[in-house]
Design a protein around this motif. Structure first.
Motif, PDB file in Angstrom:
ATOM      1  N   GLN A   7       0.819  -1.216   0.000  1.00 20.60           N
ATOM      2  CA  GLN A   7       0.000   0.000   0.000  1.00 20.60           C
ATOM      3  C   GLN A   7       0.850   1.263   0.000  1.00 20.60           C
ATOM      4  O   GLN A   7       1.952   1.280   0.532  1.00 20.60           O
ATOM      5  N   ARG A   8       0.273   2.292  -0.618  1.00 23.15           N
ATOM      6  CA  ARG A   8       0.886   3.620  -0.616  1.00 23.15           C
ATOM      7  C   ARG A   8       0.232   4.394   0.518  1.00 23.15           C
ATOM      8  O   ARG A   8      -0.981   4.357   0.699  1.00 23.15           O
ATOM      9  N   LEU A   9       1.047   5.123   1.268  1.00 21.82           N
ATOM     10  CA  LEU A   9       0.554   5.909   2.393  1.00 21.82           C
ATOM     11  C   LEU A   9       0.532   7.384   2.020  1.00 21.82           C
ATOM     12  O   LEU A   9       1.357   7.844   1.229  1.00 21.82           O
ATOM     13  N   SER A  10      -0.379   8.140   2.635  1.00 23.18           N
ATOM     14  CA  SER A  10      -0.484   9.564   2.315  1.00 23.18           C
ATOM     15  C   SER A  10       0.565  10.393   3.049  1.00 23.18           C
ATOM     16  O   SER A  10       1.060  11.372   2.521  1.00 23.18           O
ATOM     17  N   ALA A  11       0.919  10.019   4.271  1.00 20.05           N
ATOM     18  CA  ALA A  11       1.910  10.783   5.029  1.00 20.05           C
ATOM     19  C   ALA A  11       2.576   9.867   6.044  1.00 20.05           C
ATOM     20  O   ALA A  11       1.940   8.975   6.593  1.00 20.05           O
ATOM     21  N   VAL A  12       3.863  10.115   6.268  1.00 16.44           N
ATOM     22  CA  VAL A  12       4.637   9.274   7.165  1.00 16.44           C
ATOM     23  C   VAL A  12       5.639  10.135   7.911  1.00 16.44           C
ATOM     24  O   VAL A  12       6.148  11.115   7.366  1.00 16.44           O
ATOM     25  N   ASP A  13       5.941   9.772   9.150  1.00 15.91           N
ATOM     26  CA  ASP A  13       7.017  10.411   9.905  1.00 15.91           C
ATOM     27  C   ASP A  13       8.326  10.101   9.179  1.00 15.91           C
ATOM     28  O   ASP A  13       8.697   8.941   9.020  1.00 15.91           O
ATOM     29  N   ARG A  28       8.135   2.739 -11.878  1.00 14.73           N
ATOM     30  CA  ARG A  28       7.144   3.399 -11.023  1.00 14.73           C
ATOM     31  C   ARG A  28       5.736   3.288 -11.591  1.00 14.73           C
ATOM     32  O   ARG A  28       4.758   3.517 -10.887  1.00 14.73           O
ATOM     33  N   SER A  29       5.607   2.917 -12.867  1.00 12.06           N
ATOM     34  CA  SER A  29       4.282   2.797 -13.481  1.00 12.06           C
ATOM     35  C   SER A  29       3.734   1.371 -13.427  1.00 12.06           C
ATOM     36  O   SER A  29       2.583   1.141 -13.757  1.00 12.06           O
ATOM     37  N   ARG A  30       4.560   0.426 -12.980  1.00 14.33           N
ATOM     38  CA  ARG A  30       4.117  -0.967 -12.854  1.00 14.33           C
ATOM     39  C   ARG A  30       3.760  -1.237 -11.400  1.00 14.33           C
ATOM     40  O   ARG A  30       4.524  -0.942 -10.505  1.00 14.33           O
ATOM     41  N   SER A  31       2.615  -1.833 -11.170  1.00 15.79           N
ATOM     42  CA  SER A  31       2.138  -2.003  -9.800  1.00 15.79           C
ATOM     43  C   SER A  31       2.532  -3.336  -9.162  1.00 15.79           C
ATOM     44  O   SER A  31       2.456  -3.478  -7.950  1.00 15.79           O
ATOM     45  N   ARG A  32       2.963  -4.285  -9.961  1.00 14.46           N
ATOM     46  CA  ARG A  32       3.281  -5.604  -9.404  1.00 14.46           C
ATOM     47  C   ARG A  32       4.528  -6.163 -10.077  1.00 14.46           C
ATOM     48  O   ARG A  32       4.461  -6.693 -11.183  1.00 14.46           O
ATOM     49  N   HIS A  33       5.647  -6.061  -9.346  1.00 18.06           N
ATOM     50  CA  HIS A  33       6.900  -6.587  -9.882  1.00 18.06           C
ATOM     51  C   HIS A  33       7.994  -6.559  -8.819  1.00 18.06           C
ATOM     52  O   HIS A  33       7.923  -5.803  -7.856  1.00 18.06           O
ATOM     53  N   TYR A  44       9.262  -6.928  -3.220  1.00 16.65           N
ATOM     54  CA  TYR A  44       8.238  -7.065  -4.249  1.00 16.65           C
ATOM     55  C   TYR A  44       7.190  -5.977  -4.064  1.00 16.65           C
ATOM     56  O   TYR A  44       6.779  -5.681  -2.939  1.00 16.65           O
ATOM     57  N   LEU A  45       6.772  -5.373  -5.169  1.00 18.01           N
ATOM     58  CA  LEU A  45       5.662  -4.421  -5.147  1.00 18.01           C
ATOM     59  C   LEU A  45       4.401  -5.174  -5.548  1.00 18.01           C
ATOM     60  O   LEU A  45       4.360  -5.831  -6.595  1.00 18.01           O
ATOM     61  N   HIS A  46       3.388  -5.113  -4.709  1.00 20.07           N
ATOM     62  CA  HIS A  46       2.092  -5.729  -5.000  1.00 20.07           C
ATOM     63  C   HIS A  46       1.029  -4.686  -4.630  1.00 20.07           C
ATOM     64  O   HIS A  46       0.338  -4.793  -3.627  1.00 20.07           O
ATOM     65  N   LEU A  47       0.978  -3.654  -5.458  1.00 19.78           N
ATOM     66  CA  LEU A  47       0.105  -2.505  -5.217  1.00 19.78           C
ATOM     67  C   LEU A  47      -1.177  -2.649  -6.037  1.00 19.78           C
ATOM     68  O   LEU A  47      -1.219  -3.430  -6.989  1.00 19.78           O
TER      69      LEU A  47
END
Length: 146
Positions: A7-13, A28-33, A44-47
């Motif tokens: 998951q992508r978060l909106s804000a983080v410390d 950055r344009s591929r969601s799963r790799h 692994y990105l599984h967005l």
């Protein structure tokens, strides 16, 4: 077991970052790799499908670990013009060719292409080949929100 970011978060410390992911525009344009962190760790990105990551985005893994996304430098053409209208017209012509394009107030940036470089040079624009971060527009129906 491979660390998986889901998951992508909106804000983080900012002090909480565990990993940095330097990715080019295509990655950055591929969601799963699979990718590697800057430290060389395989992750692994599984967005959600359609996710486009941008410079500075934060991702969270299933384990709770956090990563920050960086736009890695890559070969690009940077286009400038003396007049704003010339830059706008170039953006129009490139858009008609469905070219991935980064648009700013002072320059356009695109992936290297000798045919497009020739077209831009013939329009009187300054085109510089360089290595720089590339942040193309996601399009009218892009799935990115800040």
């Amino acid at each position: 077991m491979t660390l998986t970011f889901t998951q992508r978060l909106s804000a983080v410390d900012r002090g909480s970052v565990h990993h940095v992911l330097s990715l080019n525009a295509e990655e950055r344009s591929r969601s799963r790799h699979p990718v590697q962190t800057d430290a060389g760790e395989a992750v692994y990105l599984h967005l959600p499908r359609g996710t486009t990551l941008r410079e500075g985005d934060w991702l969270q893994a299933e384990s709770g670990e956090l990563a920050q996304v960086r736009a890695s430098p890559e070969p690009v053409l940077t286009v400038t013009a003396e007049r704003t209208i010339d830059l706008l017209q170039a953006a129009y012509h490139l858009g008609n060719r469905h070219v991935s394009l980064e648009i700013t107030e002072t320059y356009l940036r695109l992936s290297p292409d000798p045919v497009l470089q020739d077209l831009l040079n013939h329009r009187g624009l300054t085109v510089v080949e360089e290595i720089a971060p590339f942040q193309p527009e996601t399009g009218a129906y892009g799935h990115h929100a800040h």
